[in-house]
Design an enzyme around this catalytic site. Structure first.
Site, mmCIF file in Angstrom:
data_model
loop_
_atom_site.group_PDB
_atom_site.id
_atom_site.type_symbol
_atom_site.label_atom_id
_atom_site.label_comp_id
_atom_site.label_asym_id
_atom_site.label_seq_id
_atom_site.Cartn_x
_atom_site.Cartn_y
_atom_site.Cartn_z
ATOM 1 N N GLU A 1 0.841 -1.206 0.000
ATOM 2 C CA GLU A 1 0.000 0.000 0.000
ATOM 3 C C GLU A 1 0.878 1.259 0.000
ATOM 4 O OE1 GLU A 1 -2.157 0.298 3.679
ATOM 5 O OE2 GLU A 1 -3.574 1.774 2.884
ATOM 6 N N LYS B 1 -8.967 1.921 -2.605
ATOM 7 C CA LYS B 1 -9.237 1.361 -1.278
ATOM 8 C C LYS B 1 -10.636 1.755 -0.816
ATOM 9 C CE LYS B 1 -7.016 1.123 3.297
ATOM 10 N NZ LYS B 1 -5.830 1.591 4.080
ATOM 11 N N CYS C 1 -5.168 -3.247 2.266
ATOM 12 C CA CYS C 1 -5.087 -3.228 3.742
ATOM 13 C C CYS C 1 -6.442 -3.394 4.428
ATOM 14 C CB CYS C 1 -4.361 -1.968 4.191
ATOM 15 S SG CYS C 1 -3.507 -2.178 5.793
ATOM 16 N N LYS D 1 0.534 -9.134 16.177
ATOM 17 C CA LYS D 1 -0.435 -8.776 15.134
ATOM 18 C C LYS D 1 -0.387 -9.745 13.959
ATOM 19 C CE LYS D 1 -2.170 -4.627 12.777
ATOM 20 N NZ LYS D 1 -1.765 -3.260 12.363
ATOM 21 N N SER E 1 18.800 2.255 30.232
ATOM 22 C CA SER E 1 19.814 2.788 29.333
ATOM 23 C C SER E 1 20.718 1.671 28.818
ATOM 24 C CB SER E 1 20.627 3.894 30.000
ATOM 25 O OG SER E 1 21.251 3.438 31.180
ATOM 26 N N GLU F 1 7.466 4.398 33.120
ATOM 27 C CA GLU F 1 7.842 5.732 33.588
ATOM 28 C C GLU F 1 7.040 6.816 32.893
ATOM 29 O OE1 GLU F 1 12.624 4.790 34.275
ATOM 30 O OE2 GLU F 1 11.978 6.210 32.750
#
Lengths: 560, 560
Positions: B41, B109, B145, B178, B314, B419
């Site tokens: 796409e 589409k 899609c 997914k 980190s 965080e």
């Protein structure tokens, strides 16, 4: 027929607070003898509720508050904007018709805007029916905001239904001059339907947006007969001329509401009176003041602080903040460096004195030396460049944020649209803060607003020396903005064309703007998207602002 | 029928570059003897082009590039995703069918996603027709899609048209797991239409999104017969079983394409072979590596730098950066303060050594003292609090940005989703930087990824002491994250429920989570929206990430 338009300042998510405002306006409208009171689009939830609408609990809570509201509304019919659960987890942007403690009907917004700052198709499904109320025999057609802006949309259908009055519930965000488009739309619509028009808009600031109110009523010939002021709450009560001979049946299922008994002692608050639209500069000024006040108030801040540099941007921001909040809630901080001239330092003091605000002085030289020391080894053999300039701006940002942390102040940033467009600003430096009130104001308009402010107050609160001095960031010796940027009048034309109107570079050049300057500026604009992505929100005043109005990828190899 | 699925890494806006990639894949597919080559796409523009689509010049340039592409494509038929101008300033999300230097047809589409990260209704109008190609007598149905994700959508219509093959061009952004949903969808669809399925997905990082590829082919019984790897470019060539007896006429106006002459010497690159989906931790790991590499490369950075604190966040970011870019392009900076323990300092050194990356040391104590001096008068009589903690983080942010300015490095921030959800971070401090690669990674997954990294490399590159030490910001004496935050396993459950699934607080409590902790955490999440608004972009790996996936107002008085 006496209609009340309740131009309220609803707060997003504040279901109890918005309910209280709505009830108090219903009471006022009753006292004024209104037959019907109209509230803005999504008055109960505030606009735009954004992804709160994806929380099932929020939808349930809104429904519960609407029900509770209805129970407290007795004889005066009301139309209230809210969000309504539809079939299969869908939502409608809805207008509830309430009378005698009951929800007697619902209109579902049909045209859902999904451009500019709007994302309504993310949340809502469109309604597919018009709704005509029977108000004591008069036919009142309902629409919500975008419904009246679409060509060949619901209005054209209403025209065939011969209403006496057409009502619109809006949450129409401000940009300069938009009110004229609304009036033109109202006139077109009144004439098309041969009906009176009552347009009720939200007022108030919500993050990037300001809703400017300016609710109005028109006769069926499209003549403006009453309008509420912009940028403040208002209950506009108006007697609309309707032809009593034209009464006709509405759909048998249409909500039927009663007219109140005429009471000659009850006078409309405002009738046959219109408030002329403001001039552009004043309109922008009021939008910025309201947007600032509401961001600060609704987010629960007491005091705001800003860095006062001696330049015109921070002077204007300080002036706007004082106008919005009063001088006791604004603190100016001057953070001189060795590059700060005595003139700008004096101007900061004069500016703070003229406004009567507290001025703190925090010199940055020692901290700057500390940074240079920490970096001396890493930077060995390198000449000073933009790095050292940015460091100074970042020290100032960190100092302001320290004051914010220690005293709970909201920091206002002072960057204008010309700077933010071109990236002529330091990320985490002068962009550090919670709200960027002039981020959509081009530099040329910064000057106009400053002059307007002085005129409004009848004296040179913003000193002439600030207005006339060539702009400088004062981050190195003898620096001037115009060493890096094109002249602001030219720059602002390019920004208007490229950013706000999406015009092709070739067209800008053909319109007479210098090709080299245009290409350089467009490159600067494109290259600084990453800075804008991390900038604080600010108030939209143009047809296209940075923020959710303009969604440009950072990773982007298109070179126009 | 031999189909090639060109899983390419297109760059948003790079029309010349994407054209070159497309042509080179056409050539490869030709060599492999393909009868048809499918691209993702919007392959020509990259996905998502966002507001570039509002620039008329961009639309014209795309059309010109498509035309130029077509002229260079000779005998092998191609289907290429691009943006197409429709009537009256509308746009289609389109698939062009090209053969013999001509654009022989277009599919538009039909289902436009406008939820989550998608804004397609902002730009496109939906198509309203299916398109079946005649490929040498076989019937090939096209979809783009979202068309295959909608119940009772285009696929159900195709089912009635009895295609031999159904093709989908996708730009399907990654989140964990997914790919299984895509496979399930493919199977359902193959069986429904009794047709083979060819699904071609984009691959690559684009700002917040990673497209994971994983293109695949299925038989008409819904059996996976070939799949491309995730997170890398691939040309998947597959012979699809089609029943030759089933040939039937397509619509007379349908594009008619020829099959290539069979050549037994030409072998598909990959056939009857499938690559099993990755385990979640590895999948996330690969997504982060690709997202980081592409953000850095596509934005033209050579080197990245990050603050290495001795903590696990980190450490993981450094490890991911080295995996993405190689050790010579990653610089670690340790910025010790008096609160930095000798253990964490040593761990930073060990970590840098293990990765083989350069470590710079910039102590912050003197700069910190400079700030305290500058503020001493303003802060007189006040006890140290969060202000002084934030100052240290902001000094580190300013030092990293100074290195960025001086050497042109991109700064990677190191905050995780736990965080950033709770606001346990310093705006302009540890959030200062260009890309936040683990911002959608909950802390519990940070641990899993760190262990995975060590396992992958067969040794303790991330030292065990970093993995086992209780997390600390080290901004005051003996500080631990868990003084302020609930335990991370509990916190991450609340974040999943409240942020990712929009579940009501009452439901979270009923599910067994501690009420006080849930309410406190939800308050922290809601109250730190302003920080997230100014945070750098990072890589989406969950079903709901911060950024354009979650659009919550800052000014928001809803208290769930």
């Amino acid at each position: 027929m006496r209609i009340a338009l309740a131009q309220i300042n609803a707060v997003v998510g504040d279901l109890p607070g918005n309910s209280r405002i709505i009830l108090s306006r219903v009471d006022q409208a009753k006292v004024a003898g209104a037959d019907l009171v109209i509230f803005p689009e999504l008055a109960l939830t505030g606009y735009p509720p954004e992804d709160l609408l994806l929380k099932p609990q929020f939808i349930k809570d809104t429904a519960a508050h609407l029900k509770a509201l209805a129970r407290q509304i007795t004889d005066l019919p009301c139309v209230i904007g809210h969000v309504e659960q539809g079939p299969r987890q869908t939502l409608f942007n809805s207008a509830a018709v309430i009378e005698n403690r009951r929800i007697k009907g619902s209109y579902h917004k049909r045209c859902l805007p999904n451009y500019s700052v709007f994302d309504e198709k993310r949340y809502f499904v469109p309604g597919n029916e018009n709704l005509i109320l029977d108000l004591g025999g008069y036919r009142v057609g309902l629409t919500i905001c975008e419904d009246i802006w679409e060509e060949k949309g619901p209005v054209d259908e209403y025209a065939r239904l011969k209403p006496d009055l057409l009502v619109n519930l809006s949450a129409s965000p401000y940009f300069v001059g938009k009110i004229h488009a609304r009036h033109r739309m109202g006139t077109r619509w009144a004439r098309l339907c041969r009906a009176s028009v009552a347009y009720c808009n939200l007022v108030g600031g919500q993050d990037e947006l300001v809703f400017d109110g300016g609710s109005f009523a028109m006769t069926s010939s499209g003549r403006l007969i009453a309008s509420a002021p912009q940028f403040e709450e208002n209950l506009l009560v108006v007697d609309l001329p309707v032809q009593s001979g034209r009464k006709s049946r509405t759909h048998p299922k249409a909500p039927t509401l009663r007219l109140s008994k005429p009471n000659p002692r009850l006078k409309p608050q405002l009738n046959s009176r219109t408030i002329g639209p403001l001039k552009p500069v004043e309109e922008i000024y009021r939008a910025l003041v309201l947007g600032t006040r509401d961001y600060v108030q609704k987010n629960g801040f007491g005091t705001v602080a800003l860095g006062l540099s001696g330049g015109i941007d921070s002077a204007l921001v300080a002036a706007l903040a004082v106008e919005a909040l009063g001088k006791d809630r604004v603190v100016a901080v001057t953070m001189p460096s060795p590059y700060t001239s005595s003139e700008t330092f004096k101007d900061s003091q004069a500016m703070a004195d003229n406004l009567g605000i507290r001025l703190m002085t925090l010199p940055i030289e020692n901290v700057f030396k500390g940074f240079l020391g920490a970096l001396s080894e890493s930077f060995e053999g390198r000449t000073p460049d933009i790095t050292e300039e940015n460091l100074q701006a970042r020290i100032r940002g960190a100092l302001l944020m320290a004051l914010s942390n220690k005293f709970g102040w909201l920091i206002l940033t002072t960057g204008n649209k010309s700077e933010i467009s071109t990236g002529y600003c330091t990320l985490y430096g002068d962009t550090a803060g919670g709200f960027a009130i002039i981020k959509d104001v081009p530099k040329t308009m910064v000057y106009q607003l400053s002059l307007f402010f002085n005129t409004l107050h009848g004296r040179e609160i913003i000193p002439a020396s600030i207005i006339t001095r060539p702009p400088t960031a004062e981050l190195k010796l003898n620096q001037k903005d115009q060493d890096t940027l094109p002249p602001y009048d030219l720059l602002d034309k390019i920004i208007k064309g490229y950013v706000e109107e999406d015009r092709p570079v070739s067209e800008l050049i053909r319109s007479g703007l210098d090709e080299t300057v245009v290409r350089q500026t467009v490159r600067m604009i494109d290259a600084s998207e990453y800075k804008r992505r991390q900038a604080p929100p600010g108030i939209k005043i143009t047809s296209k602002a940075f923020g959710k109005d303009r969604r440009v990828p950072i990773t982007n190899l298109y070179r126009p």
